[in-house]
Design a protein around this motif. Structure first.
Motif, short mmCIF file in Angstrom:
data_model
loop_
_atom_site.label_atom_id
_atom_site.label_comp_id
_atom_site.label_asym_id
_atom_site.label_seq_id
_atom_site.Cartn_x
_atom_site.Cartn_y
_atom_site.Cartn_z
N ARG A 97 -5.21 12.04 11.54
CA ARG A 97 -5.31 13.05 10.55
C ARG A 97 -6.00 14.21 10.53
O ARG A 97 -7.12 14.59 10.18
CB ARG A 97 -5.61 12.28 9.35
CG ARG A 97 -4.61 11.16 8.71
CD ARG A 97 -3.31 11.59 8.38
NE ARG A 97 -2.67 10.37 7.89
CZ ARG A 97 -1.23 10.04 8.16
NH1 ARG A 97 -0.59 10.91 9.25
NH2 ARG A 97 -0.82 9.19 7.56
N LYS A 98 -5.91 15.04 11.87
CA LYS A 98 -6.83 16.05 12.24
C LYS A 98 -8.31 15.75 12.29
O LYS A 98 -9.22 16.47 11.65
CB LYS A 98 -6.53 17.31 10.96
CG LYS A 98 -5.38 17.77 11.09
CD LYS A 98 -5.21 18.94 10.08
CE LYS A 98 -3.57 19.59 10.22
NZ LYS A 98 -3.18 20.36 8.88
N LYS A 149 -9.59 10.74 10.17
CA LYS A 149 -9.48 9.34 10.13
C LYS A 149 -9.67 8.91 11.43
O LYS A 149 -10.12 7.59 11.62
CB LYS A 149 -7.92 9.02 9.95
CG LYS A 149 -7.66 7.71 9.15
CD LYS A 149 -6.16 7.48 8.76
CE LYS A 149 -5.79 6.26 8.35
NZ LYS A 149 -4.43 6.11 7.98
N ASP A 173 -11.17 4.30 9.71
CA ASP A 173 -10.24 2.90 9.65
C ASP A 173 -10.36 2.22 11.08
O ASP A 173 -10.01 2.90 12.15
CB ASP A 173 -8.98 3.05 9.31
CG ASP A 173 -8.10 2.06 9.16
OD1 ASP A 173 -8.42 1.00 8.33
OD2 ASP A 173 -7.08 1.67 9.92
#
Lengths: 580, 502
Positions: free
Chosen positions: A131-132, A135, A246
């Motif tokens: 996510r660029k 993340k 994550d």
């Protein structure tokens, strides 16, 4: 959809099919759902594919898929890893970015192509799963340039470590890539081009992520690595680290990188990740399993299959399937760690279907009886439209999005108050509070229209070069803010019409409105009213079956002239529901 | 007998002894020649006259001919100049005579080539002599030219031939008609012929009075263009929408309806779209500023949807490893697809409990922040359809779409496996353009994932598809630019000219 640039020669080498022509390769790739989109200036294939198979973001991944496709490889492959020498200590990391993972890769032989491929894979993973970089972000370092802090033998075998931690924005300095000055992380964000690009990611961080070895800070994730550990074609041993929000996500990204390097003959070595409360051994190459009922495979694909066929198809998809159970046959299916898209047994069925070839399935019409029909609103709208067309109106279709100027100002009304800009007039049709669009992209589309008449007047404005009469009507959407509704927006179907012709008059408009009402057997009254869009003394409320539902009149000359229309215009608008 | 007035006039003016030309008759009865011709033929059909046709030559001066009629033939002018120079006595230098004559090429060549031929004199090694006996006033060609210029008739065929050869006259053939009374015509005239009244417009009075029985209706030029008429017309996209609805209702589909402004929860979360999916960022959608959030979401539904996002469904299901926040799901936006309606119907929020078997559809607007071009606007109509039944297979999906598209003449659908967050398996549908034969994408389809269906409380299988109505219309009608038809920049002429969709 992701696009990757792939050297066809590399693809031939890595698949072991040097005999394949470019066209054959393109066909084979299409069979995998990977589309050839053209060539780069260097003659590389531009390949586009769906965003689920992120393990195919590099030439190595695509070659692996092709080898399964050709039947050269079957089943799940997991690379062997050597035991860990290095440890990542996790200490006082920023709360916003708590997770880290990594791997050591030795025996790397990076030529220019391989290095380009690795950099591309890193970028594509950042853009998709990462996510660029928010993340998950990857840093790859030349291991030879790292000096690991020695770990005492009490903790286990002798080894070395690096530390992932958090520091004050100006708490330390390092020399970032593509730079030759010592800078603090905060300075990187304002002074270095890459730093400026990713500064937003750290907007809410009090402390910034940093990675240290024995010498000092060498990486500032997720923004930029230090120059000291920069990877080149001379690098033979790599340290791969990933940080993120994550653990699962960065572990999968790490596995994809490791599989790509393994495909080039490198050896992967474990890394210990020491959190305050737990210790992980990474990379995570654990094989996942799903229980897939045989019956579900058959019902979803609509065909009968023997168990050994299912096993064969699974292996050709790069999975392993083990039949289990007697009465209710189920497969325990193993999924390799680079697959990020298998969430549920249906994903396995899809893989089996692809391996079988969906185009080999014979279509059939489902033998299910249902009763068709339309909603009452839809039928009413169609009937009212047909009647308007019978009355000679040209039916139009305008946008539901508009702007305050067209919807209010140019019609001489103001939102909510019902007052015209000069202060005269009562509550006016169309003058409700509009639903507004957040940070609109264009000043033409900032609100949802509260009425449709302005759209028709705009059509007149844009068609003054077309022949008259222009008798236009639209049945469409209008909305306004209303707290009493579920969404806070009251939506309705509205009926609007204009007559633009050299002799257009109130009477013409009223005659047609009356005819429309007559067709629907509803009672029409037109008590005089005032509305800033219409000429005083030539405007009336549309009262249908006793309810005030709209307005009719001769459009005010100021409105007509403001829209560059050179003929008189009469018109009306009312709520479609009134015709029920 | 009663005849139309123009026929009566022609009959009375015609003679039984001597054919009278149409032009004469027209002059005599003061009517246009074409009216007389028409009347003559009708009288001939009735047997009252004979129409005699003769071919006549018509001689007309050319431009050059008219010029010479005025200024004189070049050879005559040369002769006259020669006389003035005294060439009748002894030869004079040719250049001097030509200079005096005022002739210029190519008339000089014309003059020289005709000078000797017509006996005006002789030319010898650059000197010119004139025959004193020659007489230009007896030059047959000059005379004929003058006569024609004055509108007379030339009987001298040799002279005419000579003039025609010199391109000074053009000879054309034309048909000349004359009218001669027949015996029957004479008999009717003797018995008395009356002019019937000619009628332009048939009036209510004539119908009521019975006057129409004796009326003669003037002929109209029925092939002439009539005035333009702009009919009331249903918008071409609405026509297409009606057509699609008709097909779907015929296939057993029930229509859905619901809000354009909706919570992201129904637009995305209920469809198992992760909250950090790239398509959910600000730039692809139209988020609302006012109102900003929905007040109420069904608590138990929110809980089930959140669990599916976080943990997946089923004993070994996996979730998304993405953040999930109810507040984010409450955000209001213009729906990016009408699958939000499907979510509302499947979950029962729309008001009715849907049970298998069921088929539902909608053809309604969706909103997407796309780049504006000939095929993309910010608002478009999405055809959304789904089928709910026990044990639906990919084969059922293929069969349904084949049937749907064949209604629009699109056969040989191809199914390309693809990825979509809320369906598995998923297929892009491709079809051949009926005219160009090109393979183009005509829809997206799939079988809804358990992670979508289970939280919505659906136990059967559901397969669905979506496609832009505009795309189908373009395929079926071949029109090319959506901007001409949708929105305030539409072109009324384009809409007026658009062929009906049926």
């Amino acid at each position: 959809m992701p696009v990757v640039d792939i050297d066809p020669d590399e693809l031939r080498t890595l698949t072991g099919h040097t005999e394949k022509s470019d066209d054959e390769l393109k066909d084979d790739l299409f069979g995998l759902g990977i589309e050839y989109e053209g060539e780069t200036d260097d003659g590389e294939f531009k390949l586009e594919f769906e965003a689920d198979r992120l393990d195919r973001l590099s030439v190595e991944g695509i070659a692996r898929s092709l080898r399964y496709h050709y039947g050269d490889t079957r089943g799940v492959y997991v690379p062997d890893t050597n035991s860990a020498e290095w440890t990542i200590n996790v200490e006082d990391v920023p709360d916003e970015r708590p997770c880290v993972t990594g791997a050591v890769v030795r025996g790397v032989d990076l030529d220019e192509d391989a290095l380009d491929s690795l950099i591309q894979l890193q970028e594509k993973l950042h853009a998709t799963m990462g996510r660029k970089r928010a993340k998950g972000a990857i840093g790859i370092h030349d291991l030879a340039m790292l000096k690991g802090e020695s770990i005492s033998e009490e903790d286990g075998p002798a080894g070395r470590s690096i530390t992932y931690t958090g520091i004050e924005p100006d708490g330390d300095t390092f020399v970032p890539l593509d730079d030759d000055a010592e800078r603090t992380p905060a300075e990187v964000l304002t002074e270095h081009p890459t730093g400026e690009q990713y500064a937003d990611l750290l907007e809410n961080y009090d402390r910034y992520p940093a990675i240290y070895d024995d010498i000092g800070m060498f990486s500032f994730p997720p923004v930029i690595n230090g120059r000291r550990t920069e990877v080149s074609t001379d690098s033979r041993e790599l340290f791969v680290e990933l940080t993120g929000t994550d653990q699962w996500t960065i572990d999968r990204m790490c596995a994809i990188i490791c599989y790509a390097l393994d495909a080039r003959g490198a050896t992967v070595e474990d890394v210990n990740v020491e959190y305050a409360d737990t210790e992980l051994v990474r990379p995570d190459f654990e094989v996942q399993t799903k229980q897939v009922p045989h019956e579900r495979v058959e019902t979803l694909l609509g065909i009968d299959l023997e168990p050994d066929e299912v096993v064969d198809l699974a292996e050709r998809a790069g999975l392993d399937a083990e039949p289990e159970g007697g009465d209710e046959l189920t497969y325990e299916v193993e999924i390799p760690p680079y697959r990020v898209d298998v969430l549920h047994p249906v994903d396995v069925v899809d893989d089996i279907g692809r391996a079988y070839g969906f185009n080999n399935l014979v279509p059939r019409y489902p033998d299910v009886g249902t009763i068709g029909g339309r909603t009452e609103t839809s039928r009413l709208e169609a009937a009212a439209r047909e009647t308007l067309v019978g009355l000679g109106f040209e039916d139009l279709l305008n946008f539901n999005m508009t702007n305050e100027v067209d919807n209010f100002e140019r019609m001489r009304i103001a939102p909510d108050t019902g007052q015209s800009p000069d202060g005269s007039g009562d509550t006016a049709v169309g003058a409700a509070e509009p639903a507004t669009i957040d940070e609109p992209y264009s000043e033409d589309f900032t609100i949802l229209r509260t009425w449709a008449l302005p759209s028709l007047v705009s059509v007149l404005e844009n068609n003054t070069h077309r022949s008259y009469p222009q008798d236009l009507a639209e049945i469409g959407f209008a909305a306004h803010v209303d707290d009493a509704t579920e969404t806070g927006v009251a939506e309705r179907r509205t009926v609007a019409a204009v007559l633009a012709r050299h002799d257009a008059s109130y009477e013409d408009a009223k005659a047609r409105l009356a005819a429309l009402c007559e067709e629907f057997h509803v009672d029409l009254e037109t008590p005089a009213t005032e509305h800033p869009s219409f000429i005083d003394g030539r405007a009336a409320s549309v009262v249908i079956d006793g309810e005030d539902v709209g307005v009719i009149g001769e459009v005010h000359p100021a409105v007509v002239v403001d829209h560059d229309v050179e003929v008189p215009v009469a018109g009306f608008e009312f709520a479609l529901d009134a015709l029920r | 007998m009663k005849l139309p007035p123009q026929q009566v006039a022609v009959l009375e003016a015609a003679s039984a002894d001597e054919p009278r030309r149409i032009a004469d008759l027209a002059a005599a009865i003061e009517r246009p020649p074409e009216t007389v011709t028409g009347a003559a033929f009708e009288l001939e059909d009735a047997g009252l006259v004979d129409v005699i046709e003769e071919t006549e030559e018509e001689v007309e001066l050319t431009e050059e001919g008219r010029e010479y009629a005025e200024a004189g033939l070049p050879e005559v002018r040369l002769y006259e100049a020669a006389l003035d120079a005294g060439a009748d006595d002894e030869p004079v230098s040719m250049g001097e005579v030509i200079g005096a004559s005022g002739l210029e090429n190519p008339q000089v060549d014309i003059a020289l080539s005709n000078y000797a031929r017509k006996g005006y004199g002789s030319i010898d090694s650059g000197d010119l002599s004139a025959d004193p006996d020659a007489d230009p006033s007896e030059d047959a060609e000059a005379v004929a030219l003058e006569t024609l210029a004055e509108g007379g008739t030339v009987e001298d065929d040799d002279a005419l031939d000579q003039l025609a050869r010199r391109d000074l006259v053009a000879v054309r053939e034309r048909t000349v008609r004359s009218v001669l009374l027949t015996e029957a015509g004479v008999t009717e005239l003797m018995a008395g012929v009356e002019a019937a009244e000619e009628v332009g417009q048939l009036t209510p009075d004539m119908l009521a009075s019975g006057e129409w029985r004796d009326a003669e209706f003037a002929d109209y030029n029925v092939e002439a263009d009539a005035g333009e008429y702009t009919p009331g017309k249903t918008h071409v996209l609405r026509q297409a929408s009606e057509r699609v609805k008709e097909v779907l209702v015929g296939m057993g589909f029930q229509e859905m309806e619901g809000p354009h402004v909706d919570a992201d929860f129904y637009i995305n979360d209920c469809l198992f779209m992760p909250q950090d999916h790239p398509a959910r960022n600000h730039w692809d959608r139209f988020a609302l500023e006012q109102p900003e959030k929905i007040d109420e979401l069904p608590e138990d539904l929110v809980e089930r949807v959140e669990r599916a996002h976080r943990e997946g469904v089923g004993p070994d299901g996996d979730g998304y490893h993405s953040p999930w926040d109810e507040d984010f799901a409450r955000a209001l936006a213009l729906r990016g697809h009408t699958t939000s309606l499907t979510a509302r119907y499947l979950s029962g929020v729309a008001g009715e409990d849907v049970e298998a078997p069921a088929r539902y559809f909608s053809v309604e607007k969706a909103y997407r922040n796309d780049t504006l071009d000939a095929t993309h606007l910010l608002e478009f109509f999405q055809i959304e359809g789904w089928v709910m039944a026990e044990d639906l297979s990919v084969r059922d999906l293929m069969g349904t779409f084949q049937e749907f598209y064949s209604q629009f003449g699109i056969t040989d659908i191809e199914f390309k496996p693809t990825y979509n967050p809320y369906t598995e398996p998923s297929f892009e549908l491709f079809g051949r353009h009926p005219e160009t034969g090109e393979l183009i994408e005509i829809g997206n389809s799939g079988i809804f994932r358990p992670e979508m269906l289970e939280p919505l409380g659906v136990e059967a299988d559901v397969m669905a598809w979506g496609l832009a109505l505009e795309r189908l219309l373009m395929l079926v009608t071949g029109f090319e630019d959506i901007r001409d038809v949708h929105g305030t920049l539409c072109d009324l002429d384009f809409l007026r000219d658009a062929e009906v969709v049926y």
